[in-house]
Design an enzyme around this catalytic site. Structure first.
Site, short mmCIF file in Angstrom:
data_model
loop_
_atom_site.label_atom_id
_atom_site.label_comp_id
_atom_site.label_asym_id
_atom_site.label_seq_id
_atom_site.Cartn_x
_atom_site.Cartn_y
_atom_site.Cartn_z
N ASP A 5 0.84 -1.20 0.00
CA ASP A 5 0.00 0.00 0.00
C ASP A 5 0.87 1.24 0.00
O ASP A 5 2.09 1.17 0.15
CB ASP A 5 -0.96 -0.02 1.21
N GLU A 59 -9.61 -1.27 5.21
CA GLU A 59 -10.28 -0.96 6.46
C GLU A 59 -11.53 -1.82 6.63
O GLU A 59 -11.98 -2.46 5.67
CB GLU A 59 -10.68 0.53 6.46
N HIS A 62 -7.46 -4.34 10.17
CA HIS A 62 -7.20 -4.12 8.74
C HIS A 62 -5.88 -4.78 8.33
O HIS A 62 -4.97 -4.96 9.13
CB HIS A 62 -7.24 -2.64 8.38
C1 GLP Z 1 -0.55 0.49 8.64
C2 GLP Z 1 -0.14 -0.34 7.44
C3 GLP Z 1 -0.45 -1.80 7.65
C4 GLP Z 1 0.10 -2.25 8.99
C5 GLP Z 1 -0.54 -1.45 10.10
C6 GLP Z 1 -0.07 -1.87 11.47
O1 GLP Z 1 -1.90 0.75 8.65
N1 GLP Z 1 -0.78 0.11 6.23
O2 GLP Z 1 0.12 -2.56 6.60
O3 GLP Z 1 -0.16 -3.61 9.17
O4 GLP Z 1 -0.19 -0.09 9.89
O5 GLP Z 1 1.15 -1.25 11.75
P1 GLP Z 1 2.12 -1.71 12.91
O6 GLP Z 1 2.80 -2.91 12.42
O7 GLP Z 1 3.06 -0.55 13.06
O8 GLP Z 1 1.30 -1.94 14.10
#
Ligand code: GLP
Length: 262
Positions: free
Chosen positions: A67, A145, A140
């Protein structure tokens, strides 16, 4: 689905880094799916360590990002393309052009063309062999979402306030977190041959329990992993705290035949 409960993030990094090293070793030209956020960082650190030790080359591998934010300046450090360059690419030996993300330079309806081109690029590369995933506290994956179709493809999405608040730690303030993104769809993600979701810490326990053991629903996009024939969920004890079958997962992992791999 296989659930692996590890002692901590470093152990997860070694385990998943080892699986990627095995994949790249047996399949020259392997295609990786890269996630951002903090969860995959131990894997990227492990890949960097293996490369520095002369154990791993990604010189023939390719990679696609999950993304990307829309609307950040090209040189903004929180663009996911910049994140991957900083956290992984500069520490390993991908060939120039081997890593790509959704093209967010277009504006308006041309973003839809960029999404279609991204899907076509993944297909032209032969599809993704191993897709790394984190999970948002709302369940998500990528930036799909709650409410995202489980059949969705790469497309523009609008972030929820809760995701923008979660991601505000990377920006000067929540107001600077973009509202719009391009993300691989849940259907796109499900086409990768192996999904590996990483989650650490108590804040992820509810999302992990739903993803692994809850009913499959678009309201928790990570539950789509239950539809995949080869999905691995790697969690620490805190993120595993809500799993009803935790003892079974531990038992299964402890007695897994070596030849099966991850
Ligand atoms: C963002 C990214 C996701 C990721 C999420 C959780 O929203 N687009 O791909 O999984 O954050 O992030 P973290 O791993 O920092 O908790």
């Amino acid at each position: 689905m296989e659930v692996v409960i590890v002692a901590g993030a470093d152990a997860a990094g070694r385990l998943v880094g080892g699986a990627i090293a095995d994949l790249v070793g047996r399949r020259p030209g392997a295609v990786l799916g890269l996630a951002t956020g903090s969860s995959p960082l131990p894997v990227y650190a492990d890949l960097a360590r293996r490369h520095a030790a002369g154990e791993l080359s990604l010189g023939s591998a390719r990679a696609f990002l999950l993304d990307e934010y829309v609307g950040l300046p090209p040189d903004h450090p929180q663009r996911y393309r910049a994140f991957i360059a900083r956290e992984l690419e500069r520490h390993v030996d991908f060939a120039p052009g081997a890593v790509q993300g959704p093209d967010v330079r277009a504006d308006g309806p041309a973003l839809l063309d960029a999404c279609a081109a991204y899907e076509a690029a993944i297909a032209a590369a032969g599809g993704i062999d191993l897709q790394l995933l984190g999970v948002g506290s709302d369940g998500h994956i990528g930036f799909n979402e709650p409410g995202s179709s489980l059949a969705s493809r790469t497309r523009p999405k609008t972030l929820t306030d809760s995701t923008r608040a979660d991601n505000a730690r990377f920006f000067a303030s929540v107001d600077q977190v973009p509202r719009h993104v391009l993300t691989q769809g849940v259907g796109t993600i499900l086409e990768a041959r192996h999904l590996v979701l990483l989650a650490f810490g108590a804040a992820k326990a509810a999302a992990v329990a739903q993803a692994v053991e809850g009913p499959v629903t678009a309201m928790v996009p990570a539950t789509a992993l239950q539809l995949h024939p080869h999905a691995t969920v790697v969690v620490d004890e805190a993120a595993a705290a809500g799993l009803a079958l935790a003892e079974y997962y531990r038992e299964t992992w402890a007695h897994k035949p070596d030849w099966q791999g991850l």
